[in-house]
Design a protein around this motif. Structure first.
Motif, short mmCIF file in Angstrom:
data_model
loop_
_atom_site.label_atom_id
_atom_site.label_comp_id
_atom_site.label_asym_id
_atom_site.label_seq_id
_atom_site.Cartn_x
_atom_site.Cartn_y
_atom_site.Cartn_z
N LYS A 41 4.25 -139.56 14.83
CA LYS A 41 3.43 -139.94 13.68
C LYS A 41 1.90 -140.34 14.04
CE LYS A 41 7.45 -142.01 10.94
NZ LYS A 41 8.27 -143.15 10.59
N ASN A 42 1.82 -140.70 15.25
CA ASN A 42 0.44 -140.80 15.79
C ASN A 42 -0.35 -139.62 16.41
OD1 ASN A 42 -0.03 -143.99 15.88
ND2 ASN A 42 2.05 -143.53 15.80
N ASN A 43 0.16 -138.54 15.84
CA ASN A 43 -0.57 -137.44 16.21
C ASN A 43 -2.20 -137.44 15.55
OD1 ASN A 43 -0.72 -134.42 17.19
ND2 ASN A 43 -1.18 -133.94 14.97
N THR A 44 -3.01 -137.19 16.36
CA THR A 44 -4.69 -137.52 15.79
C THR A 44 -5.30 -136.22 16.26
OG1 THR A 44 -5.38 -138.75 17.72
CG2 THR A 44 -4.37 -139.93 16.04
N PRO A 45 -6.46 -136.03 15.64
CA PRO A 45 -7.54 -134.95 16.25
C PRO A 45 -7.78 -135.37 17.81
CG PRO A 45 -8.23 -135.78 14.08
CD PRO A 45 -6.96 -136.75 14.40
N ASP A 46 -7.71 -136.45 18.11
CA ASP A 46 -8.32 -136.56 19.41
C ASP A 46 -7.02 -136.54 20.46
OD1 ASP A 46 -10.92 -137.33 18.95
OD2 ASP A 46 -10.42 -139.63 18.52
N LEU A 47 -5.92 -136.59 20.13
CA LEU A 47 -4.74 -136.43 20.92
C LEU A 47 -3.65 -135.67 20.18
CD1 LEU A 47 -3.67 -137.45 23.62
CD2 LEU A 47 -2.53 -139.23 22.33
N HIS A 48 -3.26 -134.56 20.49
CA HIS A 48 -2.39 -133.67 19.69
C HIS A 48 -0.91 -134.01 20.72
CE1 HIS A 48 0.27 -130.52 18.05
NE2 HIS A 48 0.38 -130.11 19.40
N MET A 98 -8.72 -139.89 28.48
CA MET A 98 -7.48 -140.74 28.54
C MET A 98 -7.21 -141.73 27.55
SD MET A 98 -5.15 -139.46 30.25
CE MET A 98 -3.89 -140.85 30.43
N TYR A 99 -8.42 -141.89 26.76
CA TYR A 99 -8.54 -143.35 26.09
C TYR A 99 -7.33 -143.34 24.88
CZ TYR A 99 -9.93 -147.08 22.94
OH TYR A 99 -10.05 -148.12 22.28
N ALA A 100 -7.37 -142.05 24.44
CA ALA A 100 -6.57 -142.03 23.10
C ALA A 100 -5.04 -142.23 23.70
CB ALA A 100 -6.67 -140.62 22.37
N ALA A 101 -4.88 -141.33 24.63
CA ALA A 101 -3.43 -141.09 25.34
C ALA A 101 -3.08 -142.66 25.93
CB ALA A 101 -3.26 -140.33 26.73
N ILE A 145 13.08 -139.09 27.92
CA ILE A 145 12.31 -138.34 27.04
C ILE A 145 11.05 -137.91 27.74
CG2 ILE A 145 13.21 -139.48 24.93
CD1 ILE A 145 10.59 -140.81 24.65
N ARG A 146 10.67 -136.74 27.31
CA ARG A 146 9.29 -136.23 27.90
C ARG A 146 8.57 -135.85 26.79
NH1 ARG A 146 8.19 -130.87 30.22
NH2 ARG A 146 6.52 -130.97 32.21
N CYS A 147 7.28 -136.21 26.56
CA CYS A 147 6.50 -135.82 25.48
C CYS A 147 5.07 -134.98 25.87
CB CYS A 147 6.19 -136.80 24.53
SG CYS A 147 5.03 -136.65 23.27
N GLU A 148 4.95 -133.81 25.38
CA GLU A 148 3.55 -133.44 25.97
C GLU A 148 2.61 -133.81 24.82
OE1 GLU A 148 1.50 -128.85 26.56
OE2 GLU A 148 3.50 -129.10 25.58
N LEU A 149 1.37 -134.17 25.75
CA LEU A 149 0.13 -134.59 25.08
C LEU A 149 -0.99 -133.66 25.39
CD1 LEU A 149 0.44 -138.60 25.66
CD2 LEU A 149 1.23 -137.23 23.44
N ASN A 150 -1.83 -133.62 24.33
CA ASN A 150 -3.18 -132.87 24.64
C ASN A 150 -4.30 -133.33 24.05
OD1 ASN A 150 -2.45 -129.94 26.07
ND2 ASN A 150 -0.79 -130.31 24.32
N ALA A 151 -5.05 -133.87 24.90
CA ALA A 151 -6.36 -134.68 24.57
C ALA A 151 -7.44 -133.44 24.03
CB ALA A 151 -6.97 -135.49 25.68
N SER A 152 -8.08 -133.98 23.34
CA SER A 152 -9.31 -133.25 22.66
C SER A 152 -10.35 -132.71 23.58
CB SER A 152 -9.95 -133.63 21.39
OG SER A 152 -10.73 -135.01 21.85
N GLN A 153 -10.63 -133.69 24.69
CA GLN A 153 -11.62 -133.22 25.75
C GLN A 153 -10.85 -133.60 27.08
OE1 GLN A 153 -15.07 -135.43 25.50
NE2 GLN A 153 -15.24 -135.70 23.03
N GLU A 154 -11.32 -132.76 27.79
CA GLU A 154 -10.37 -132.56 29.26
C GLU A 154 -10.95 -134.07 30.07
OE1 GLU A 154 -8.77 -131.12 32.78
OE2 GLU A 154 -8.64 -130.35 30.63
N GLY A 155 -9.79 -134.32 30.52
CA GLY A 155 -9.83 -135.74 31.20
C GLY A 155 -10.11 -136.91 30.29
#
Length: 249
Positions: free
Chosen positions: A163-170, A206-209, A194-204
């Motif tokens: 539910k917390n999927n955002t443009p900054d953090l997929h 980590m704030y949103a994560a 549990i193991r959840c994949e996260l992809n930040a909008s910018q390399e490196g």
């Protein structure tokens, strides 16, 4: 519970709490790589990815995510009745029992949020982050295992993450892994991960994560369970070891 039939792949998680180098090696990583050379010789081994905690102050600085193939009895034998060569390799790489504290276990991927299998998750996703959390029933015997698994998306907090999927953090797919190797001494493995994949909008970035992680830690856990670990990891590209014998499709 969005169960899946992903019996072709077996996952071994090993959460390292202390990483004191074995006497024969200058560092934990040197010993880990040497052990990988032995594991390469196992016919049911496919590959492993050592993942480093993005926060050095968390409980487990590293977690190993290893993939094996075939029936689970070979991995079970590795835990219950390890041969002398495996025991020697483990002691050489990690030191005698108690020298390092880790929590290994063999797991089956029993459900995913999107209904699509994750394991073997190859080739390694070097640009992704992985939020992992471990769950264990409390000692009072009140845990409702069936309900926990049936409602795992809510009981583990996976639905909160999605539910917390955002443009900054997929927020990508999330897997539920159930322990099938012995849970008790000497391993003390976690019954569920549990193991959840996260992809930040910018390399490196980590704030949103990190924000999501702190919010996730506040999600209530069902009565009869407790969450022992929740942290974000990233694959160390220098510590991805693949079997020269076995391959994936």
């Amino acid at each position: 519970m969005s169960s899946i039939n992903n019996n072709a792949w077996l996952v071994v998680f090993n959460f390292y709490e202390t990483i004191t180098p074995a006497s024969n090696y200058p560092s934990f990583l040197a010993g880990w790589r040497q052990l990988g050379k032995f594991v390469d010789t196992l016919d049911h081994y496919v590959g492993t990815q050592l993942q480093k905690n993005t926060n050095p102050n968390e409980r487990f600085p590293y977690v190993n995510f290893a993939i094996f193939q075939g029936s689970d009895h070979k991995v079970m034998d590795d835990f219950i009745n390890p041969g002398p060569e495996l025991m020697a390799a483990l002691i050489d790489a990690h030191g005698p029992p108690g020298h390092q504290v880790n929590f290994p276990g063999g797991y089956k991927e029993v459900a995913t949020f999107d209904g699509l299998p994750i394991a073997p998750d190859l080739p390694p996703k070097l640009k992704s982050y992985f939020l992992m959390a471990c769950f264990r029933p409390t000692d009072d015997g009140t845990a409702d295992i069936e309900s926990f698994e049936h409602t795992w998306q809510d009981s583990t907090g996976a639905a909160f993450l999605k539910k917390n999927n955002t443009p900054d953090l997929h927020v990508g797919n999330i897997g539920l892994y159930r322990l099938f190797t012995p849970p008790g001494p000497p391993y003390m493995s976690f019954p569920y991960v549990i193991r959840c994949e996260l992809n930040a909008s910018q390399e490196g970035e980590m704030y949103a994560a990190n924000q999501l992680l702190e919010q996730f830690k506040q999600v209530p856990v069902p009565h009869g369970f407790h969450r022992e670990n929740a942290a974000i990891y990233r694959i160390d590209p220098d510590n991805v070891l693949m079997s020269p014998i076995n391959h994936w499709d």
